[in-house]
Design a protein around this motif. Structure first.
Motif, PDB file in Angstrom:
ATOM      1  N   GLU A  10      -3.339 -25.202  18.950  1.00  0.00           N
ATOM      2  CA  GLU A  10      -4.402 -26.166  18.673  1.00  0.00           C
ATOM      3  C   GLU A  10      -3.970 -27.580  19.049  1.00  0.00           C
ATOM      4  O   GLU A  10      -4.752 -28.357  19.629  1.00  0.00           O
ATOM      5  N   ILE A  11      -2.726 -27.919  18.754  1.00  0.00           N
ATOM      6  CA  ILE A  11      -2.217 -29.252  19.113  1.00  0.00           C
ATOM      7  C   ILE A  11      -2.202 -29.432  20.627  1.00  0.00           C
ATOM      8  O   ILE A  11      -2.604 -30.482  21.146  1.00  0.00           O
ATOM      9  N   LEU A  12      -1.761 -28.420  21.351  1.00  0.00           N
ATOM     10  CA  LEU A  12      -1.715 -28.524  22.809  1.00  0.00           C
ATOM     11  C   LEU A  12      -3.116 -28.687  23.395  1.00  0.00           C
ATOM     12  O   LEU A  12      -3.309 -29.420  24.369  1.00  0.00           O
ATOM     13  N   ARG A  13      -4.086 -28.005  22.823  1.00  0.00           N
ATOM     14  CA  ARG A  13      -5.463 -28.173  23.300  1.00  0.00           C
ATOM     15  C   ARG A  13      -5.950 -29.605  23.061  1.00  0.00           C
ATOM     16  O   ARG A  13      -6.590 -30.213  23.928  1.00  0.00           O
ATOM     17  N   LYS A  14      -5.654 -30.128  21.877  1.00  0.00           N
ATOM     18  CA  LYS A  14      -6.082 -31.490  21.557  1.00  0.00           C
ATOM     19  C   LYS A  14      -5.407 -32.500  22.484  1.00  0.00           C
ATOM     20  O   LYS A  14      -6.065 -33.395  23.039  1.00  0.00           O
ATOM     21  N   ILE A  15      -4.094 -32.365  22.666  1.00  0.00           N
ATOM     22  CA  ILE A  15      -3.359 -33.310  23.499  1.00  0.00           C
ATOM     23  C   ILE A  15      -3.801 -33.199  24.949  1.00  0.00           C
ATOM     24  O   ILE A  15      -3.902 -34.197  25.669  1.00  0.00           O
ATOM     25  N   GLY A  16      -4.080 -31.976  25.388  1.00  0.00           N
ATOM     26  CA  GLY A  16      -4.509 -31.773  26.765  1.00  0.00           C
ATOM     27  C   GLY A  16      -5.779 -32.508  27.109  1.00  0.00           C
ATOM     28  O   GLY A  16      -6.021 -32.841  28.286  1.00  0.00           O
ATOM     29  N   ARG A  17      -6.585 -32.807  26.091  1.00  0.00           N
ATOM     30  CA  ARG A  17      -7.843 -33.515  26.331  1.00  0.00           C
ATOM     31  C   ARG A  17      -7.683 -35.031  26.288  1.00  0.00           C
ATOM     32  O   ARG A  17      -8.536 -35.762  26.818  1.00  0.00           O
ATOM     33  N   ILE A  18      -6.591 -35.521  25.667  1.00  0.00           N
ATOM     34  CA  ILE A  18      -6.497 -36.966  25.459  1.00  0.00           C
ATOM     35  C   ILE A  18      -5.285 -37.612  26.122  1.00  0.00           C
ATOM     36  O   ILE A  18      -5.232 -38.829  26.253  1.00  0.00           O
ATOM     37  N   SER A  19      -4.302 -36.819  26.559  1.00  0.00           N
ATOM     38  CA  SER A  19      -3.067 -37.402  27.088  1.00  0.00           C
ATOM     39  C   SER A  19      -3.285 -38.049  28.444  1.00  0.00           C
ATOM     40  O   SER A  19      -4.166 -37.661  29.208  1.00  0.00           O
ATOM     41  N   ASN A  20      -2.448 -39.056  28.734  1.00  0.00           N
ATOM     42  CA  ASN A  20      -2.487 -39.623  30.075  1.00  0.00           C
ATOM     43  C   ASN A  20      -1.871 -38.642  31.061  1.00  0.00           C
ATOM     44  O   ASN A  20      -1.199 -37.691  30.675  1.00  0.00           O
ATOM     45  N   TYR A  21      -2.107 -38.873  32.315  1.00  0.00           N
ATOM     46  CA  TYR A  21      -1.729 -37.887  33.331  1.00  0.00           C
ATOM     47  C   TYR A  21      -0.230 -37.619  33.363  1.00  0.00           C
ATOM     48  O   TYR A  21       0.211 -36.483  33.481  1.00  0.00           O
ATOM     49  N   ASN A  22       0.591 -38.671  33.242  1.00  0.00           N
ATOM     50  CA  ASN A  22       2.033 -38.503  33.414  1.00  0.00           C
ATOM     51  C   ASN A  22       2.682 -37.666  32.316  1.00  0.00           C
ATOM     52  O   ASN A  22       3.717 -37.053  32.539  1.00  0.00           O
ATOM     53  N   ASN A  23       2.082 -37.654  31.123  1.00  0.00           N
ATOM     54  CA  ASN A  23       2.715 -36.944  30.018  1.00  0.00           C
ATOM     55  C   ASN A  23       1.817 -35.836  29.470  1.00  0.00           C
ATOM     56  O   ASN A  23       1.985 -35.400  28.349  1.00  0.00           O
ATOM     57  N   ARG A  24       0.888 -35.385  30.292  1.00  0.00           N
ATOM     58  CA  ARG A  24      -0.035 -34.344  29.852  1.00  0.00           C
ATOM     59  C   ARG A  24       0.693 -33.009  29.763  1.00  0.00           C
ATOM     60  O   ARG A  24       1.464 -32.654  30.647  1.00  0.00           O
ATOM     61  N   PRO A  25       0.481 -32.238  28.690  1.00  0.00           N
ATOM     62  CA  PRO A  25       1.140 -30.927  28.599  1.00  0.00           C
ATOM     63  C   PRO A  25       0.632 -29.988  29.680  1.00  0.00           C
ATOM     64  O   PRO A  25      -0.573 -29.896  29.927  1.00  0.00           O
ATOM     65  N   LYS A  26       1.570 -29.267  30.300  1.00  0.00           N
ATOM     66  CA  LYS A  26       1.199 -28.366  31.395  1.00  0.00           C
ATOM     67  C   LYS A  26       1.626 -26.925  31.137  1.00  0.00           C
ATOM     68  O   LYS A  26       0.921 -26.001  31.545  1.00  0.00           O
ATOM     69  N   TYR A  27       2.778 -26.736  30.472  1.00  0.00           N
ATOM     70  CA  TYR A  27       3.271 -25.377  30.244  1.00  0.00           C
ATOM     71  C   TYR A  27       3.737 -25.208  28.810  1.00  0.00           C
ATOM     72  O   TYR A  27       4.232 -26.149  28.180  1.00  0.00           O
ATOM     73  N   TRP A  28       3.588 -23.965  28.332  1.00  0.00           N
ATOM     74  CA  TRP A  28       4.063 -23.576  26.999  1.00  0.00           C
ATOM     75  C   TRP A  28       4.841 -22.276  27.160  1.00  0.00           C
ATOM     76  O   TRP A  28       4.311 -21.271  27.607  1.00  0.00           O
ATOM     77  N   LEU A  29       6.128 -22.309  26.796  1.00  0.00           N
ATOM     78  CA  LEU A  29       6.985 -21.131  26.829  1.00  0.00           C
ATOM     79  C   LEU A  29       7.291 -20.744  25.399  1.00  0.00           C
ATOM     80  O   LEU A  29       7.953 -21.486  24.670  1.00  0.00           O
ATOM     81  N   ASP A  30       6.794 -19.577  24.975  1.00  0.00           N
ATOM     82  CA  ASP A  30       6.919 -19.160  23.584  1.00  0.00           C
ATOM     83  C   ASP A  30       7.905 -18.016  23.429  1.00  0.00           C
ATOM     84  O   ASP A  30       7.840 -17.020  24.151  1.00  0.00           O
ATOM     85  N   PHE A  31       8.819 -18.159  22.461  1.00  0.00           N
ATOM     86  CA  PHE A  31       9.788 -17.126  22.102  1.00  0.00           C
ATOM     87  C   PHE A  31       9.411 -16.572  20.730  1.00  0.00           C
ATOM     88  O   PHE A  31       9.145 -17.340  19.801  1.00  0.00           O
ATOM     89  N   GLY A  32       9.428 -15.250  20.596  1.00  0.00           N
ATOM     90  CA  GLY A  32       9.164 -14.649  19.292  1.00  0.00           C
ATOM     91  C   GLY A  32       9.926 -13.349  19.149  1.00  0.00           C
ATOM     92  O   GLY A  32      10.128 -12.633  20.125  1.00  0.00           O
TER      93      GLY A  32
END
Length: 268
Positions: free
Chosen positions: A139-161
Motif C-alpha cells: 500500500e505504501i509503494l502504491r501511494k508513493i508511486g503516485r506522488i514521488s518525483n521522478y528521480n526517487n520514484r519506486p520502481k522495484y520491490w524484491l520480497d523475501f519470505g
C-alpha cells in the motif's frame, strides 16, 4: 518446431546507468535482512568497481537485539539491547566506508501517515515475517508511486519470505517499466506485487506463532539455521543479474531447503 518467443523483463535504464547511487529501502534486519545487508555491501563494492554509481541503503527495523538473535542473525553479545538497524548500519559504515542510514522505526502505514519522509526509494527489499507487513508495504509503494518525483520514484520491490525450511523470493515492479521493442523476446512491463499474485501462498507460509523467541533453540524451531542465508544468497543473485545483464527471464524462485530443491518463477 516451437517458435514462441521467450518472455523477459528489461530492467529500467535508471538502474543500469544512474547519475547518483540507487536508493534502497531494506525493510527488516533479522535472520534474512541482516544477511541481505551483507550481500548489499558486497554488491555496492562490486558495482563501484565496475564504474556504476553504487547503492545508498536505508535499513528499517524497530526491533532490538535479544539473546535469541545471536548466532542465527548477524549480531554479537556486545550488541544486546541495541536497535538492530542501528547496530548493523553502524558496523557496515565503519567497515565499508559507506554513509548508509538506519531507521529504528517500523516501515508501516502508521509511521508513513505520521511522516512519509525517507519512505521512497528506487528499490525496496523486504525481509519481513508477516502477511500484514507485506500488505502495508504494498500500500505504501502504491501511494508513493503516485506522488514521488521522478528521480526517487519506486520502481522495484524484491520480497523475501520463509517458513522453517521453505521460502520464496519474488521481484515486482511498482507500476509499469517502459520496455524496448524486441524481435527476439516478448518484453514484460509489469510484474505483479507478491500480495496480488501469491496472497494465499503468503498466508500458508507465514510463521503462525509470531511471539518473540526466548532462546536460540526456540528461534530455530520457527526458522532453521540456514534457510535465511540460502534465500539471501539466491535472492541477491537475482538482483545482481539485473544490474549485470539488464534483463531477466525469471521473477524469483521457491526454495525447499529440506529437500534441496529450488523452482524458478518465470513469466509463464
Amino acid at each position: 518446431m516451437n517458435t514462441t518467443k521467450p518472455k523477459v523483463h528489461f530492467v529500467d535504464n535508471g538502474l543500469l546507468n544512474p547519475t547518483n547511487p540507487i536508493t534502497v529501502n531494506l525493510i527488516g534486519a533479522g535472520g534474512t535482512g541482516s544477511k541481505v545487508l551483507t550481500a548489499l555491501v558486497e554488491m555496492n563494492h562490486s558495482l563501484l568497481a565496475l564504474g556504476h554509481a553504487g547503492l545508498q541503503v536505508r535499513l528499517w527495523d524497530d526491533d532490538s537485539i535479544s539473546e535469541a538473535n545471536l548466532g542465527r542473525q548477524r549480531f554479537a553479545s556486545s550488541e544486546l539491547g541495541l536497535h538492530k538497524s542501528v547496530a548493523l548500519i553502524n558496523r557496515t559504515n565503519r567497515w565499508s566506508g559507506t554513509r548508509w542510514r538506519a531507521e529504528a522505526t517500523k516501515y508501516g502505514l502508521e509511521s508513513f501517515a505520521a511522516d512519509s519522509t525517507n519512505f521512497s526509494a528506487t528499490l525496496t527489499v523486504s525481509c519481513v515475517d508477516s502477511v500484514k507487513a507485506r500488505f502495508e508495504i504494498a500500500e505504501i509503494l502504491r501511494k508513493i508511486g503516485r506522488i514521488s518525483n521522478y528521480n526517487n520514484r519506486p520502481k522495484y520491490w524484491l520480497d523475501f519470505g520463509n517458513g522453517q525450511n521453505t521460502g520464496q523470493v519474488l521481484l515486482s515492479t511498482v507500476g509499469e517499466i517502459a520496455q524496448p521493442k524486441s524481435e527476439q523476446f516478448i518484453p514484460v512491463a509489469n510484474l505483479p506485487f507478491v500480495t496480488n499474485e501469491f496472497a494465499a501462498l503468503l498466508r500458508r507460509s507465514e510463521i503462525i506463532d509470531d511471539t518473540p523467541s526466548c532462546s536460540v533453540a526456540d528461534a530455530l524451531q520457527k526458522q532453521d539455521l540456514y534457510i535465511n542465508s540460502a534465500l539471501a544468497q539466491m535472492g541477491m543473485s537475482l538482483l545482481w543479474s539485473l544490474f549485470r545483464q539488464g534483463m531477466t527471464s525469471h521473477r524469483g524462485f521457491f526454495l525447499n531447503l529440506r529437500d534441496f530443491r529450488a523452482q524458478p518463477i518465470d513469466f509463464g
